[in-house]
Design a protein around this motif. Structure first.
Motif, mmCIF file in Angstrom:
data_model
loop_
_atom_site.group_PDB
_atom_site.id
_atom_site.type_symbol
_atom_site.label_atom_id
_atom_site.label_comp_id
_atom_site.label_asym_id
_atom_site.label_seq_id
_atom_site.Cartn_x
_atom_site.Cartn_y
_atom_site.Cartn_z
ATOM 1 N N SER A 1 0.879 -1.291 0.014
ATOM 2 C CA SER A 1 0.046 -0.243 0.088
ATOM 3 C C SER A 1 0.840 1.228 0.103
ATOM 4 O O SER A 1 0.224 2.289 -0.490
ATOM 5 C CB SER A 1 -1.158 0.059 1.166
ATOM 6 O OG SER A 1 -0.251 -0.086 2.203
ATOM 7 N N THR A 2 2.126 1.134 0.619
ATOM 8 C CA THR A 2 2.955 2.286 0.321
ATOM 9 C C THR A 2 3.575 2.786 -0.778
ATOM 10 O O THR A 2 3.953 3.700 -0.839
ATOM 11 C CB THR A 2 3.903 2.395 1.415
ATOM 12 O OG1 THR A 2 5.060 1.104 1.002
ATOM 13 C CG2 THR A 2 3.465 1.898 3.139
ATOM 14 N N MET B 1 1.722 2.814 -3.468
ATOM 15 C CA MET B 1 0.620 3.733 -4.327
ATOM 16 C C MET B 1 0.498 4.990 -4.390
ATOM 17 O O MET B 1 0.917 5.696 -3.200
ATOM 18 C CB MET B 1 -0.636 2.929 -3.889
ATOM 19 C CG MET B 1 -0.825 1.561 -4.309
ATOM 20 S SD MET B 1 -2.578 1.060 -3.523
ATOM 21 C CE MET B 1 -2.415 -0.571 -4.143
ATOM 22 N N ASN C 1 -4.131 4.415 -6.639
ATOM 23 C CA ASN C 1 -5.075 3.632 -5.861
ATOM 24 C C ASN C 1 -6.617 3.818 -6.671
ATOM 25 O O ASN C 1 -6.819 4.654 -7.255
ATOM 26 C CB ASN C 1 -5.399 4.331 -4.392
ATOM 27 C CG ASN C 1 -4.954 3.478 -3.265
ATOM 28 O OD1 ASN C 1 -5.115 2.653 -3.073
ATOM 29 N ND2 ASN C 1 -3.950 4.061 -2.371
ATOM 30 N N VAL D 1 -11.456 0.157 2.300
ATOM 31 C CA VAL D 1 -10.164 0.284 2.190
ATOM 32 C C VAL D 1 -9.456 0.542 3.528
ATOM 33 O O VAL D 1 -8.257 0.098 3.638
ATOM 34 C CB VAL D 1 -9.896 1.322 0.999
ATOM 35 C CG1 VAL D 1 -10.040 2.713 1.415
ATOM 36 C CG2 VAL D 1 -8.324 1.375 0.767
ATOM 37 N N ILE E 1 -4.186 -6.859 -1.238
ATOM 38 C CA ILE E 1 -3.866 -6.077 -2.105
ATOM 39 C C ILE E 1 -3.165 -7.455 -3.034
ATOM 40 O O ILE E 1 -2.424 -8.244 -2.653
ATOM 41 C CB ILE E 1 -2.756 -5.410 -2.141
ATOM 42 C CG1 ILE E 1 -3.455 -4.093 -1.456
ATOM 43 C CG2 ILE E 1 -2.056 -4.845 -3.270
ATOM 44 C CD1 ILE E 1 -2.301 -3.136 -0.628
ATOM 45 N N ASP F 1 -3.520 -5.210 -8.596
ATOM 46 C CA ASP F 1 -3.520 -3.934 -8.084
ATOM 47 C C ASP F 1 -1.977 -3.266 -8.046
ATOM 48 O O ASP F 1 -1.966 -2.123 -7.931
ATOM 49 C CB ASP F 1 -3.781 -3.851 -6.373
ATOM 50 C CG ASP F 1 -5.168 -4.575 -6.157
ATOM 51 O OD1 ASP F 1 -6.207 -4.061 -6.696
ATOM 52 O OD2 ASP F 1 -5.318 -5.594 -5.793
ATOM 53 N N SER G 1 8.519 -0.550 3.955
ATOM 54 C CA SER G 1 7.549 0.457 3.457
ATOM 55 C C SER G 1 8.442 1.036 1.995
ATOM 56 O O SER G 1 9.688 0.912 2.214
ATOM 57 C CB SER G 1 7.281 1.747 4.321
ATOM 58 O OG SER G 1 6.657 2.555 3.868
#
Length: 422
Positions: free
Chosen positions: A110-111, A113, A149, A158, A164, A169, A399
């Motif tokens: 997620s970091t 995106m 995203n 979310v 993910i 994604d 990250s």
């Protein structure tokens, strides 16, 4: 900003792929009088000399002291969790060209995106012989990609944590598609354009998507450093810095491995014979016998350098009491059955730091939360050499951007220097 941090930021901003990290390390070593050798040729070395060998994403630098009957080895790794581009990656959807990737290591997807991303790595070109292709570094030094995203209106859950999928994604977009655009060979042509060559001369390539943001000091007092690749370029910098300042009497080595994030079981990884072969070549070139080489290993000491988990201010429940390092309070000495540290080697590092007034903290994971592995255990078992694990405490490990204390790199570099000199 201290000289240590200035130099560290240069490594962080320049280490945009393991290949670029090795090139940067080689240039740094040459600036400090280290002479390049070839791994597949006989070594011509002497006491008092400084040398290094490199092979793609692996590098080992060493200095030969006046006694040269023991090893001091500081090991780190050049790789970091990221996305790697597939050989024929172009995909079209929604009026955009996107690139197919494979995930490398255990990153926090997620970091990655909604950030500016770029590409760096190598291309292999036709050489004089099929077995000797020409390796060329390639990078664009500007944002090329992004992974948008999905809007919250289409993904209402979310903020509760949504799985993910890397193959769905995490595909970065690289351009808008107009009429007449042909995707086939698009990236290959861009690589050729960047290198000033023809696409047909490129035999293969390896490109890494990386966070195209530079290291930054943050906080009202500028006492934190936020940057991509703190794990583990902090260790790469500290080991090389310590080696260039050493005057040790033994054989002092800084070794940069690849593929630690995927288990190290590769020809350039720590779970290979590459270091043992190199060490034996060094001792043979110095006229030492096999028995003397084995004694030098047994009398040696290995410093396994990798980032450590700092206590998270928002999640202290994951820390283990007094065993959770805090940012800006020094290097972490890492103890656990998963690490190479034992009572004897912990005593050595503790005493060394006390004598040199180097701030030192203790890290142990919570009993029900085993941490990740490091190079130390596999290297010490193969070399029959005592070892200890240390590293800079960081937050947001793995990250796209990680966080460390601005004062901790100086302590780490001083520890590496003291380790080589002892």
């Amino acid at each position: 900003m201290s000289d240590y941090n200035t130099e560290l930021c240069r490594f962080l901003d320049g280490g945009i792929s393991p290949y670029h990290t090795i090139r940067q390390a080689a240039d740094f070593l040459k600036e400090h009088g280290f002479v390049p050798l070839r791994m597949n040729k006989p070594f011509e070395i002497e006491k008092g000399g400084r040398y290094f060998v490199e092979n793609g994403t692996f590098l080992a630098a060493f200095s030969v002291g006046s006694e040269a009957d023991y090893f001091r080895i500081a090991a780190s790794h050049t790789d970091w969790p990221c996305l790697r581009i597939k050989p024929q990656p172009e995909l079209l959807a929604g009026g955009c060209c996107k690139l197919s990737v494979e995930s490398y290591g255990g990153g926090i997807f997620s970091t990655w995106m909604d950030r500016p991303l770029s590409l760096a790595g190598v291309a292999m070109l036709c050489g004089n012989r099929a077995t000797e292709p020409e390796m060329r570094l390639v990078s664009w030094q500007q944002p090329l990609l992004t992974i948008p995203n999905l809007a919250i209106h289409m993904n209402r859950e979310v903020n509760k944590g949504v799985p993910i999928k890397a193959n769905v994604d995490m595909l970065p977009i690289c351009r808008a598609v107009q009429d007449g655009f042909s995707k086939d060979g698009y990236l290959l042509n861009k690589i050729a354009e960047q290198l000033g060559t023809e696409p047909e001369k490129i035999l293969s390539f390896e490109l890494y998507a990386y966070c195209a943001e530079q290291a930054q000091f943050i906080g009202f007092e500028k006492d934190f450093l936020s940057s991509p690749r703190l794990d583990n370029l902090t260790s790469v910098h500290a080991t090389l810095d310590g080696l260039t300042k050493t005057s040790g009497k033994g054989i002092s080595m800084a070794v940069l491995f690849d593929n630690e994030e995927i288990g190290s079981n590769t020809p350039r990884g720590g779970d290979s014979n590459v270091l043992a072969v190199l060490m034996e070549k060094i001792t043979l070139a110095l006229g030492m016998s096999r028995a003397e080489f084995l004694d030098a290993c047994m009398n040696g000491l290995l410093l396994s350098c990798d980032a450590a988990h700092a206590a998270h201010p928002n999640h202290m429940e994951f820390a283990d009491g007094a065993h959770a390092p805090i940012l800006n309070r020094g290097v972490a000495l890492k103890r656990s059955p998963r690490y190479s540290s034992v009572t004897e080697t912990c005593a050595v590092i503790t005493d060394l730091c006390r004598r040199k007034d180097i701030p030192l903290q203790l890290y142990m994971n919570r009993a029900d939360l085993p941490g990740g592995g490091t190079l130390g255990s596999m290297l010490s078992s193969m070399l029959a050499m005592p070892a200890v694990d240390v590293g800079v405490p960081i937050l947001a490990m793995h990250s796209a951007r990680e966080l460390m204390g601005a004062r901790d790199q100086e302590a780490f570099c001083r520890l590496c220097e003291a380790f080589f000199d002892e």
